[in-house]
Design a protein around this motif. Sequence first.
Motif, PDB file in Angstrom:
ATOM      1  N   ILE A  88       0.608  -1.219   0.438  1.00 59.50           N
ATOM      2  CA  ILE A  88       0.010   0.231  -0.105  1.00 59.50           C
ATOM      3  C   ILE A  88       1.005   1.571  -0.079  1.00 59.50           C
ATOM      4  O   ILE A  88       0.185   2.182  -0.826  1.00 59.50           O
ATOM      5  CB  ILE A  88      -0.607  -0.017   1.034  1.00 59.50           C
ATOM      6  CG1 ILE A  88      -2.152  -0.985   0.751  1.00 59.50           C
ATOM      7  CG2 ILE A  88      -1.773   0.945   1.450  1.00 59.50           C
ATOM      8  CD1 ILE A  88      -2.271  -1.035   2.209  1.00 59.50           C
ATOM      9  N   ALA A  89       1.911   1.447   1.373  1.00 57.68           N
ATOM     10  CA  ALA A  89       2.774   2.424   0.704  1.00 57.68           C
ATOM     11  C   ALA A  89       3.949   2.778  -0.044  1.00 57.68           C
ATOM     12  O   ALA A  89       3.921   3.883  -1.196  1.00 57.68           O
ATOM     13  CB  ALA A  89       3.834   2.591   1.455  1.00 57.68           C
ATOM     14  N   ALA A  90       3.415   1.613  -1.271  1.00 55.63           N
ATOM     15  CA  ALA A  90       4.280   2.232  -2.134  1.00 55.63           C
ATOM     16  C   ALA A  90       3.181   2.299  -3.041  1.00 55.63           C
ATOM     17  O   ALA A  90       3.136   3.549  -3.952  1.00 55.63           O
ATOM     18  CB  ALA A  90       4.773   0.003  -3.290  1.00 55.63           C
ATOM     19  N   LEU A  91       2.182   1.334  -3.501  1.00 58.12           N
ATOM     20  CA  LEU A  91       1.530   2.488  -4.185  1.00 58.12           C
ATOM     21  C   LEU A  91       1.426   4.248  -4.180  1.00 58.12           C
ATOM     22  O   LEU A  91       0.269   4.858  -5.129  1.00 58.12           O
ATOM     23  CB  LEU A  91      -0.065   1.544  -4.461  1.00 58.12           C
ATOM     24  CG  LEU A  91      -1.125   2.423  -5.404  1.00 58.12           C
ATOM     25  CD1 LEU A  91      -0.226   1.640  -6.802  1.00 58.12           C
ATOM     26  CD2 LEU A  91      -2.595   1.409  -5.191  1.00 58.12           C
ATOM     27  N   SER A  92       0.551   4.083  -3.141  1.00 60.04           N
ATOM     28  CA  SER A  92       0.367   5.935  -2.551  1.00 60.04           C
ATOM     29  C   SER A  92       1.793   6.412  -2.739  1.00 60.04           C
ATOM     30  O   SER A  92       1.817   7.827  -3.280  1.00 60.04           O
ATOM     31  CB  SER A  92       0.637   5.714  -0.919  1.00 60.04           C
ATOM     32  OG  SER A  92      -0.027   6.834  -0.270  1.00 60.04           O
ATOM     33  N   ALA A  93       2.865   5.981  -2.778  1.00 59.00           N
ATOM     34  CA  ALA A  93       3.951   6.640  -3.256  1.00 59.00           C
ATOM     35  C   ALA A  93       4.067   7.020  -4.883  1.00 59.00           C
ATOM     36  O   ALA A  93       4.762   8.394  -5.239  1.00 59.00           O
ATOM     37  CB  ALA A  93       5.271   5.719  -2.756  1.00 59.00           C
ATOM     38  N   ARG A  94       3.587   6.417  -5.076  1.00 60.18           N
ATOM     39  CA  ARG A  94       3.655   6.167  -7.050  1.00 60.18           C
ATOM     40  C   ARG A  94       2.758   7.358  -7.000  1.00 60.18           C
ATOM     41  O   ARG A  94       2.488   7.672  -8.390  1.00 60.18           O
ATOM     42  CB  ARG A  94       3.822   5.016  -6.989  1.00 60.18           C
ATOM     43  CG  ARG A  94       5.195   3.755  -7.376  1.00 60.18           C
ATOM     44  CD  ARG A  94       4.020   2.366  -8.378  1.00 60.18           C
ATOM     45  NE  ARG A  94       3.803   2.738  -9.479  1.00 60.18           N
ATOM     46  CZ  ARG A  94       2.991   1.823  -9.713  1.00 60.18           C
ATOM     47  NH1 ARG A  94       2.588   0.630  -9.535  1.00 60.18           N
ATOM     48  NH2 ARG A  94       2.457   1.671 -11.383  1.00 60.18           N
ATOM     49  N   LEU A  95       1.483   7.224  -6.112  1.00 60.81           N
ATOM     50  CA  LEU A  95       0.286   7.685  -7.255  1.00 60.81           C
ATOM     51  C   LEU A  95       0.006   9.209  -6.162  1.00 60.81           C
ATOM     52  O   LEU A  95      -0.916   9.677  -6.526  1.00 60.81           O
ATOM     53  CB  LEU A  95      -0.778   7.145  -7.472  1.00 60.81           C
ATOM     54  CG  LEU A  95      -0.940   5.714  -8.157  1.00 60.81           C
ATOM     55  CD1 LEU A  95      -1.938   5.237  -7.263  1.00 60.81           C
ATOM     56  CD2 LEU A  95      -0.290   6.241  -9.471  1.00 60.81           C
ATOM     57  N   ARG A  96       0.333   9.294  -5.571  1.00 60.45           N
ATOM     58  CA  ARG A  96       0.033  10.380  -4.714  1.00 60.45           C
ATOM     59  C   ARG A  96       0.138  12.213  -5.004  1.00 60.45           C
ATOM     60  O   ARG A  96      -0.528  12.419  -4.558  1.00 60.45           O
ATOM     61  CB  ARG A  96       1.074  10.659  -3.085  1.00 60.45           C
ATOM     62  CG  ARG A  96       2.473  10.946  -2.865  1.00 60.45           C
ATOM     63  CD  ARG A  96       2.258  11.063  -1.493  1.00 60.45           C
ATOM     64  NE  ARG A  96       2.663   9.627  -1.181  1.00 60.45           N
ATOM     65  CZ  ARG A  96       3.534   9.512  -0.261  1.00 60.45           C
ATOM     66  NH1 ARG A  96       4.193  10.194   0.630  1.00 60.45           N
ATOM     67  NH2 ARG A  96       3.616   8.641   0.738  1.00 60.45           N
ATOM     68  N   ASP A  97       1.563  11.954  -5.592  1.00 62.80           N
ATOM     69  CA  ASP A  97       1.588  13.334  -6.540  1.00 62.80           C
ATOM     70  C   ASP A  97       1.073  13.587  -8.079  1.00 62.80           C
ATOM     71  O   ASP A  97       0.815  14.709  -8.438  1.00 62.80           O
ATOM     72  CB  ASP A  97       3.365  13.749  -6.769  1.00 62.80           C
ATOM     73  CG  ASP A  97       4.061  13.731  -5.099  1.00 62.80           C
ATOM     74  OD1 ASP A  97       3.198  13.779  -4.470  1.00 62.80           O
ATOM     75  OD2 ASP A  97       5.160  13.794  -5.325  1.00 62.80           O
ATOM     76  N   ILE A  98      -0.093  12.480  -8.097  1.00 60.80           N
ATOM     77  CA  ILE A  98      -0.770  12.339  -9.355  1.00 60.80           C
ATOM     78  C   ILE A  98      -1.997  13.055  -9.025  1.00 60.80           C
ATOM     79  O   ILE A  98      -2.515  12.174  -8.316  1.00 60.80           O
ATOM     80  CB  ILE A  98      -0.317  11.605 -10.658  1.00 60.80           C
ATOM     81  CG1 ILE A  98       0.814  11.425 -10.461  1.00 60.80           C
ATOM     82  CG2 ILE A  98      -1.527  11.380 -11.102  1.00 60.80           C
ATOM     83  CD1 ILE A  98       1.220   9.407 -10.991  1.00 60.80           C
ATOM     84  N   PRO A  99      -2.389  13.754  -9.415  1.00 62.50           N
ATOM     85  CA  PRO A  99      -3.942  14.266  -9.062  1.00 62.50           C
ATOM     86  C   PRO A  99      -5.188  13.064  -9.518  1.00 62.50           C
ATOM     87  O   PRO A  99      -5.027  12.737 -10.375  1.00 62.50           O
ATOM     88  CB  PRO A  99      -4.588  15.405  -9.632  1.00 62.50           C
ATOM     89  CG  PRO A  99      -3.184  16.271 -10.232  1.00 62.50           C
ATOM     90  CD  PRO A  99      -2.306  15.754  -9.886  1.00 62.50           C
ATOM     91  N   PRO A 100      -6.125  13.254  -8.834  1.00 57.52           N
ATOM     92  CA  PRO A 100      -6.571  12.066  -9.085  1.00 57.52           C
ATOM     93  C   PRO A 100      -7.207  12.113 -10.811  1.00 57.52           C
ATOM     94  O   PRO A 100      -7.479  11.243 -10.825  1.00 57.52           O
ATOM     95  CB  PRO A 100      -7.839  11.723  -8.372  1.00 57.52           C
ATOM     96  CG  PRO A 100      -7.374  12.322  -6.760  1.00 57.52           C
ATOM     97  CD  PRO A 100      -6.587  13.574  -7.180  1.00 57.52           C
ATOM     98  N   GLU A 101      -7.956  13.168 -10.816  1.00 55.43           N
ATOM     99  CA  GLU A 101      -8.636  13.199 -12.168  1.00 55.43           C
ATOM    100  C   GLU A 101      -7.193  12.772 -13.444  1.00 55.43           C
ATOM    101  O   GLU A 101      -7.783  12.842 -14.441  1.00 55.43           O
ATOM    102  CB  GLU A 101      -9.285  14.460 -12.100  1.00 55.43           C
ATOM    103  CG  GLU A 101      -7.962  15.613 -12.795  1.00 55.43           C
ATOM    104  CD  GLU A 101      -7.678  16.312 -10.772  1.00 55.43           C
ATOM    105  OE1 GLU A 101      -7.866  15.312  -9.747  1.00 55.43           O
ATOM    106  OE2 GLU A 101      -7.246  17.719 -11.216  1.00 55.43           O
ATOM    107  N   ASN A 102      -6.254  13.047 -13.095  1.00 51.23           N
ATOM    108  CA  ASN A 102      -5.343  12.089 -13.552  1.00 51.23           C
ATOM    109  C   ASN A 102      -4.716  11.120 -13.898  1.00 51.23           C
ATOM    110  O   ASN A 102      -3.892  10.730 -14.752  1.00 51.23           O
ATOM    111  CB  ASN A 102      -3.744  13.799 -13.946  1.00 51.23           C
ATOM    112  CG  ASN A 102      -4.327  15.104 -14.501  1.00 51.23           C
ATOM    113  OD1 ASN A 102      -4.855  14.953 -15.059  1.00 51.23           O
ATOM    114  ND2 ASN A 102      -3.627  16.317 -13.880  1.00 51.23           N
ATOM    115  N   ARG A 103      -4.716  10.470 -12.350  1.00 56.28           N
ATOM    116  CA  ARG A 103      -4.732   8.718 -12.553  1.00 56.28           C
ATOM    117  C   ARG A 103      -5.810   7.794 -13.795  1.00 56.28           C
ATOM    118  O   ARG A 103      -6.301   8.241 -13.800  1.00 56.28           O
ATOM    119  CB  ARG A 103      -4.707   8.324 -11.485  1.00 56.28           C
ATOM    120  CG  ARG A 103      -3.936   9.630 -10.436  1.00 56.28           C
ATOM    121  CD  ARG A 103      -4.268   8.724  -9.042  1.00 56.28           C
ATOM    122  NE  ARG A 103      -3.900   9.865  -7.722  1.00 56.28           N
ATOM    123  CZ  ARG A 103      -4.247   9.367  -6.660  1.00 56.28           C
ATOM    124  NH1 ARG A 103      -5.312   8.546  -6.366  1.00 56.28           N
ATOM    125  NH2 ARG A 103      -3.666  10.831  -5.195  1.00 56.28           N
TER     126      ARG A 103
END
Length: 103
Positions: A88-103
């Motif tokens: 979970i921490a790894a996925l969060s680290a990959r995605l947290r700086d991408i706004p949800p609308e751009n994921r």
Amino acid sequence: MALQLRPNCEWCDRDLPPSSTLARICSYECTFCADCVESKLHNVCPNCGGGFQPRPIRPATEWRPGLSVAKRPPSEARVHLSYSLEDIAALSARLRDIPPENR
Ligand SMILES: [Zn+2]
Ligand SMILES: [Zn+2]
């Protein structure tokens, strides 16, 4: 059709009743508390990678026929994490700086 209104935070297992203002959900209704979304998940759903929004509160009062917590009761099935904390921490680290609308 209606939201399930799951009863707990998948991370810390605190109760999140239908009237809770702390409940947060993703588009699949993965459910966490505001504290875990902020401090543990950084607005990354560990199950789908999406962002979170406050869960709407279902009215306790039957203002319209058939529509209330009593008439459309919340889910009683408690849900728990499906992945390891490291995953979970790894996925969060990959995605947290991408706004949800751009994921
Ligand atoms: Zn929590
Ligand atoms: Zn999700």
